[in-house]
Design an enzyme around this catalytic site. Structure first.
Site, PDB file in Angstrom:
ATOM      1  N   GLU A  25       0.636  -0.746   0.167  1.00 33.15           N
ATOM      2  CA  GLU A  25      -0.064   0.244  -0.199  1.00 33.15           C
ATOM      3  C   GLU A  25       0.984   1.336  -0.002  1.00 33.15           C
ATOM      4  OE1 GLU A  25      -3.382   0.087   3.096  1.00 33.15           O
ATOM      5  OE2 GLU A  25      -4.287  -1.383   2.160  1.00 33.15           O
ATOM      6  N   GLU A  39      -4.966  -8.592   0.125  1.00 38.11           N
ATOM      7  CA  GLU A  39      -5.901  -8.136   1.336  1.00 38.11           C
ATOM      8  C   GLU A  39      -7.543  -8.007   0.403  1.00 38.11           C
ATOM      9  OE1 GLU A  39      -4.938  -5.212   3.852  1.00 38.11           O
ATOM     10  OE2 GLU A  39      -2.942  -6.128   3.579  1.00 38.11           O
TER      11      GLU A  39
END
Ligand code: NOJ
Length: 505
Positions: free
Chosen positions: A182, A391
Site C-alpha cells: 500500500e 487483502e
C-alpha cells in the site's frame, strides 16, 4: 461446530453457480509489526511504529503498543499448524526490516532475525504452504526515518540493498515477493496527512516525495532481481496497492470525473508508472497546474526522467490488490464530511452512504459490488494484468467466535470475485483473507479485530481460538480443492441475509 459450518456453506452457496478456477489459490495474511511482538529481542532494532507507540501513546486509540502483539515470533510451529488446519495454499507475511538490519543498513545483519524468518519459511514449506513475502509493510527502521524516511530519495538505494539481501538469504525458498504494501498509505497517510507513523503533515508535498522514492525503489528491486536472481531463483515480484472503489455520486460528467480522479490519485499514481510508463496524465497535469497557481518554482510532483520511466515500466509480474470498501465522490465540496483524509489535488470529495452496513473501522462500510467494479477498472486500465487479491476482510469490535457478520462479508465479497472472474473475464489468480489473527490494527490498537482466529491479548500466552469464519473459509478452500462446484448465490438474491439468520438461529 464443524458440522454446523458445513451446513452454513451448503445453504449459502447455491448450486449451478461458479467455481474458482482449478489453479486459483487461497491464503491468509499478516504483517510483521501487527503480529510478531518481540520488539527488542535478540538484536532487533527499533522501527517507526515502535518509536511512536512508545513515545506518543496517545497516537494509538487504546494507548497500546505491539511489544508483544500476537507473539508470533515465539509461536512459529503452532501458528503454522493453524494455517495447515484451515488448508490455505499460501501465507502472506512481511519481514521486519529492523529485525534483520537493526539500523536499516545492510552492513550489519542480525543473525537472529535471519534465523527467525528461515525457520518460519522452512516450517511453512514443510507443511505444504507457500510463502508470499512482503518486504515492506510500514515498519521502517527508526534510524532510516532519522535520515528523512521515504521522502528522502536515498531510501530507494537503501531499500534495494535490503531487498538484495532478502533475495540472497531467502530467495532459494521464497518465490513470491511483494515489494511494498500500500504505497498510498505509506506515503500520503504517513507524510501528507499524518494518520500513520511517522505522522508527518506535509499535505501535498510529503506524499509525492515519498511516492517517487517508493516507485524508484520498486523498479530498481525488480530490475535487480531480473539481472541477478531470476535465472537461478525463478521467482515473481509484485507490489500491493490499496484499491477502494470510488463511485460517482450521480451520472453527471462532474461526478464521474471526481470519482475517476480519486482512482488515479490513489491507485493509478502507483500502477500507471508500472503498467503504462508514467504517472497518470490527470495526476501530472493537475499537480503541475496547481503548483504553478501556488507560485511554486517547481511542481510538487517529482517527474521521472526517461530512464526512470523505463526502470519502472513493466516491473511487476503480478499486481496485488487490497480491497475493503467503497466511497462516493463528487467535485470538491467543503460541506462533505470525509471519513478519511484523501488527496485533494484531484478536486474530489468522498463520503460513504449511511445506509450501507458498517464494519467496526470508521472508514469501512460493506459494498460488495464495489469490489467487482474496482477489479474491472484494473482490468480495463492495465490490460487485464494478473491480480492477486492480497487483502480482503472484515472488522468487528467484539472478536466474537460466532462471527456471522464476517462470514456474510466473505460470502458476499467472494461472490463478487467469482462474478468478476466468470462474467467479466478478470484475471484473478488468488485471494487472501485479512487477517489470519486478530492483531494490532495500527492507530486503532487492539480495538478493531479482523482475525479468522481470536487472540486473547489479556493472556500472556496469547492463545488463539478459531472463529466460525475460520471454518467457513476452510470449507470454501476445500470445496475448490476438491473441485466441487463452489456454489454462489444469484447476484440479486438475499443470500447474505439468509446466511446471517442461519447464523443467529
Ligand atoms: C490494510 C493494511 O495493509 C493492513 O495492515 C491493515 O491492518 C488492514 N488494511 C486493515 O485496516
Amino acid at each position: 461446530m464443524k458440522l454446523s459450518i458445513v451446513i452454513v456453506i451448503l445453504l449459502s452457496f447455491k448450486c449451478n453457480g461458479y467455481e474458482f478456477p482449478e489453479d486459483f489459490k487461497f491464503g491468509v495474511a499478516t504483517a510483521s509489526f501487527q503480529v510478531e511482538g518481540a520488539w527488542n529481542i535478540s538484536g532487533k532494532g527499533e522501527s517507526i511504529w515502535d518509536y511512536i507507540t512508545h513515545n506518543n501513546p496517545n497516537f494509538i486509540h487504546d494507548g497500546s503498543n505491539a511489544d508483544v502483539a500476537c507473539d508470533t515470533y515465539h509461536k512459529t510451529a503452532g501458528d503454522v499448524q493453524l494455517l495447515k488446519e484451515i488448508s490455505v495454499d499460501y501465507y502472506r507475511f512481511s519481514i521486519s526490516w529492523s529485525r534483520i538490519f537493526p539500523t536499516g543498513h545492510t552492513y550489519s545483519p542480525n543473525a537472529d532475525g535471519i534465523r527467525y524468518y528461515n525457520e518460519l519459511i522452512d516450517e511453512l514449506l514443510a507443511n505444504g504452504i507457500t510463502p508470499l513475502v512482503t518486504m515492506f509493510h510500514w515498519d521502517l527502521p527508526q534510524a532510516l526515518h532519522e535520515l528523512g524516511g521515504w521522502p528522502n530519495p536515498v531510501l530507494a538505494e537503501l531499500f534495494v540493498d535490503y531487498a538484495d539481501k532478502l533475495f540472497e538469504y531467502f530467495g532459494d525458498k521464497v518465490k513470491n515477493w511483494i515489494t511494498f504494501n500500500e504505497p498510498y498509505q505509506i506515503c500520503d497517510f504517513s507524510y501528507s496527512d499524518g494518520i500513520l507513523a511517522p505522522a508527518y503533515k506535509q499535505k501535498g508535498i510529503g506524499g509525492y516525495l515519498c511516492s517517487y522514492t517508493v516507485l524508484i525503489a520498486h523498479g530498481k528491486t525488480y530490475q535487480l532481481y531480473q539481472k541477478r536472481y531470476k535465472e537461478t531463483q525463478n521467482g515473481r515480484i509484485g507490489i500491493t496497492i490499496q484499491g477502494p472503489w470510488f463511485e460517482p455520486r450521480t451520472d453527471s460528467a462532474e461526478d464521474k470525473k471526481a470519482a475517476e480522479n480519486m482512482l488515479q490519485f490513489m491507485f493509478g499514481i502507483f500502477a500507471h508508472p508500472i503498467y503504462i510508463g508514467d504517472y497518470p496524465k490527470v495526476v501530472r497535469e493537475e499537480v503541475n497546474r496547481l503548483s504553478t497557481e501556488e507560485n511554486r518554482r517547481r511542481s510538487r510532483l517529482i517527474a521521472f526522467t526517461p530512464q526512470e520511466r523505463d526502470l519502472i515500466k513493466d516491473s511487476a509480474d503480478f499486481l496485488g490488490v487490497n480491497h475493503y470498501t467503497t466511497f462516493i465522490c463528487t467535485p470538491r465540496n467543503a460541506e462533505i464530511q470525509e471519513v478519511l483524509p484523501m488527496n485533494t489535488d484531484g478536486g474530489a470529495s468522498c463520503y460513504q452512504d449511511d445506509e450501507w452496513a458498517a464494519a467496526a473501522s470508521r472508514w469501512f462500510r460493506l459494498v460488495p459490488w464495489g469490489f467487482r467494479k474496482v477489479l474491472n477498472w484494473v482490468k480495463e486500465e492495465y490490460n487485464n494484468p494478473e491480480v492477486i487479491i492480497t487483502e480482503n476482510g472484515y472488522s468487528d469490535l467484539t472478536g466474537e467466535l460466532r462471527d456471522c457478520d464476517r462470514i456474510s462479508y466473505y460470502n458476499s465479497y467472494l461472490t463478487e470475485v467469482l462474478n468478476a472472474i466468470h462474467e467479466d473475464g478478470c484475471n484473478i489468480a488468488g485471494y487472501t483473507a485479512w487477517s489470519f489473527l486478530d492483531n494490532f490494527e495500527w492507530v486503532n490498537g487492539y480495538r478493531e479485530k479482523f482475525g479468522l482466529y481470536y487472540v486473547d491479548f489479556e493472556d500472556d500466552d496469547r492463545p488463539r481460538t478459531a472463529k466460525m469464519s475460520a471454518y467457513v473459509y476452510k470449507n470454501i478452500i476445500s470445496l475448490t480443492q476438491d473441485k466441487l462446484t463452489l456454489i454462489t448465490r444469484p447476484r440479486d438474491s438475499n443470500g447474505a441475509e439468509q446466511l446471517v439468520s442461519f447464523c443467529l438461529y
